[in-house]
Scaffold this active site. Structure first.
Site, PDB file in Angstrom:
ATOM      1  CB  CYS A 244      30.774 -31.351 -12.505  1.00  0.00           C
ATOM      2  SG  CYS A 244      29.572 -30.334 -13.245  1.00  0.00           S
ATOM      3  CD  GLN A 373      29.028 -16.821 -25.167  1.00  0.00           C
ATOM      4  OE1 GLN A 373      28.699 -18.023 -24.741  1.00  0.00           O
ATOM      5  NE2 GLN A 373      28.303 -15.926 -25.710  1.00  0.00           N
ATOM      6  CG  PHE A 404      23.485  -5.132 -24.478  1.00  0.00           C
ATOM      7  CD1 PHE A 404      23.010  -4.788 -23.325  1.00  0.00           C
ATOM      8  CD2 PHE A 404      22.653  -4.993 -25.707  1.00  0.00           C
ATOM      9  CE1 PHE A 404      21.968  -4.148 -23.290  1.00  0.00           C
ATOM     10  CE2 PHE A 404      21.715  -4.402 -25.396  1.00  0.00           C
ATOM     11  CZ  PHE A 404      21.014  -3.929 -24.229  1.00  0.00           C
ATOM     12  CB  CYS A 500      21.046 -15.786 -23.517  1.00  0.00           C
ATOM     13  SG  CYS A 500      20.749 -14.580 -22.508  1.00  0.00           S
TER      14      CYS A 500
END
Length: 551
Positions: A244, A373, A404, A500
């Site tokens: 990948c 992340q 959050f 996001c």
């Protein structure tokens, strides 16, 4: 709050709550953000126009049938990388996977909606604008990064356009305002477009997915086993992947080693079947970090299995532990029928149970199931933007409320310049990680609390002093109305909103700025800047950093 998630980012009118918030003066366009219903309603020819046409246009009642093959022209991109197309000679809108702007193609209708349809691309008649050759051999089939064959510059333009139009149509900010283009910043590109992910999760499958051109190939049962990524639209079929281009090179070495050995009959390994619930191997998760002392990559390998039988994994552990970068091999055991990679049990098969990563000068320990992340390089850029927006004076006098907070990465990077950081997060394991990371970095002025911010009570806010800065980094559904009301009542001088999902971001900015008239809620913030950031090249995902200041 999950009910507030968007079915399509293009669909500014898909959800009832969003339909009510749309301005009646919105102009339909086949832009990145326009909903097909809006487009079709306002562009389909009326009866009067049909009578005056030359006979080539299809009537306004035109609606393609399922299975029908049509010539389409792609005019823009939509959420999840789908092309917004028109049927030739009509205004009828079709969403087509893997269609790109400027491309003329043949598509087959697969699904009919109220005023638009969805299609599968069959072949290209003429290529799209900004065409490039996709470097990945799986790009035509894998759902991971659909826009590899669109130049990176064109990807950035499309993402920036999406954010602009959502802010206008959903957020109700006018592009006629002289300050609009000072507020809207150009998208920050990602310098590294491949090998940027520090985490990849592959699935073992008893049924491999093959492209149509391979249907005639005969494969035995073992060859039908697959390790890779789920084929788009199939939960039970896996596209076999040998490497990948999104993950690190050491991770590719591990993937290759597992692929070379796991089908060996002598090992007695079988993939888990999601229908019969029989089989052993479920997922292979690869995480890449950095050694704090040397800065060199270090790799965690996590086998997710249906039961705890470490002896079955011993041959694979022996093979992959010989790869220099591998410092941790874990085994998560998931005995449930759910297809999650988080197990009820976790065992260390080799090395240590965590790896480390360095972000903004801090060290973070990452366990098999920690949130972190996934693009470390671009997270440095993102967090620098957040720090700049926060505008801490650096004299240790300011209070930061981190909503959050996840594993505390943002709050901990700000703690060095703040008096105290108070972080709230719903996931218990993430809170534990945040506390551990604070201790690891010698940070004592950060408090992390477990709690659901979608279910806050009237007493929320009594456990911390009034903040000077609020950081809010919600997941895709955005902020619950209870939290919006709390922030408008709290009236912190600055809010840094990290999103996001540009659609729910635009909605929440509208609430904080304009208020909610039908609920008699007044907004009290001014939007000072909105910075899109491309965290994940070749995908439709966009991050935004927004600064709001109290009016």
């Amino acid at each position: 709050m999950r009910a507030h998630s968007l079915r399509h980012l293009t669909a500014a009118t898909t959800c009832p709550w969003l339909l009510k918030r749309r301005s009646s003066s919105c102009v339909a366009s086949l832009s990145f953000t326009q909903h097909p219903e809006q487009e079709q309603d306002q562009t389909k020819p009326n009866k009067t126009n049909n009578n005056s046409n030359d006979g080539n246009s299809k009537p306004s009642s035109y609606f393609p049938k399922r299975g029908q093959e049509l010539e389409l022209v792609c005019e823009s991109l939509a959420f999840k990388g789908k092309g917004v197309c028109k049927v030739a000679d009509t205004g009828f809108v079709v969403l087509c996977d893997r269609a790109l702007p400027g491309e003329k193609l043949i598509g087959r209708i697969t699904r009919k909606k109220d005023n638009y349809a969805e299609a599968t691309k069959l072949k290209t008649i003429s290529p799209h604008l900004d065409s490039v050759d996709a470097p990945c051999e799986y790009a035509s089939y894998c759902g991971g990064c659909k826009t590899q064959n669109l130049s990176y510059e064109a990807q950035l333009r499309a993402k920036e356009q999406q954010v602009h139009e959502l802010i206008i149509h959903v957020g109700k900010f006018s592009d006629k305002d002289p300050e609009f283009f000072n507020i809207m910043k150009p998208i920050v590109p990602c310098d590294i477009q491949f090998h940027y992910r520090n985490k990849m999760e592959f699935s073992f499958g008893s049924k491999t997915w093959l492209p149509k051109e391979s249907f005639q190939e005969k494969v035995d049962r073992k060859e039908n086993y697959a390790l890779g990524l789920h084929a788009p639209g199939f939960f039970d079929k896996v596209l076999n992947v040998e490497k990948c281009l999104l993950q690190s090179e050491p991770a590719d070495m591990v993937l290759a080693a597992v692929q070379d050995n796991w089908r060996d009959p002598q090992l007695g390994l079988s993939p888990y079947d999601v229908h019969s619930h029989v089989g052993y191997l479920r997922h292979l998760m690869l995480r890449t970090g950095r050694d704090v002392k040397t800065g060199l990559p270090e790799l965690m390998v996590n086998f997710v299995t249906s039961s705890y039988k470490p002896e079955l994994l011993e041959p694979l552990v022996e093979k992959i532990s010989s790869i220099r970068e591998v410092v941790s091999i874990m085994n998560n055991v998931n005995t449930s029928v759910g297809n999650t990679s988080v197990g009820e049990e976790e065992h260390t098969l080799y090395g240590k149970s965590t790896i480390t990563e360095i972000l903004r000068g801090l060290t973070f320990e990452i366990s098999a199931n920690s949130f972190f992340q996934t693009n470390t390089h671009q997270a440095e850029v993102l967090y620098k933007l957040i720090e700049d927006c926060a505008g801490l004076r650096g004299d240790g006098s300011e209070i930061v409320l981190d909503l959050f907070c996840g594993t505390g990465t943002i709050g901990l990077t700000l703690a060095r310049r703040a008096k105290h950081v108070y972080g709230y997060e719903v996931v218990p394991q993430a809170v534990s990680d945040a506390r551990r990371n604070a201790k690891l970095n010698g940070i004592s002025n950060a408090t992390f609390v477990q709690g659901d911010l979608n279910k806050i009570s009237e007493n929320f806010g009594n456990d911390f002093p009034k903040p000077d800065i609020v950081i809010s980094d919600p997941n895709r559904p955005g902020m619950h109305m209870k939290l919006i009301k709390f922030l408008l009542k709290l009236k912190a001088p600055r809010i840094v909103y990290v999103s996001c999902n540009p659609a729910t971001c635009a909605r929440d900015l509208d609430y904080l700025y304009h208020g909610v008239i039908e609920k008699n809620i007044k907004g009290c913030y001014k939007l000072k800047s909105l910075q899109p950031v491309d965290m994940f090249p070749h995908t439709p995902h966009i991050e935004c950093v927004c600064l709001l200041e109290l009016s």
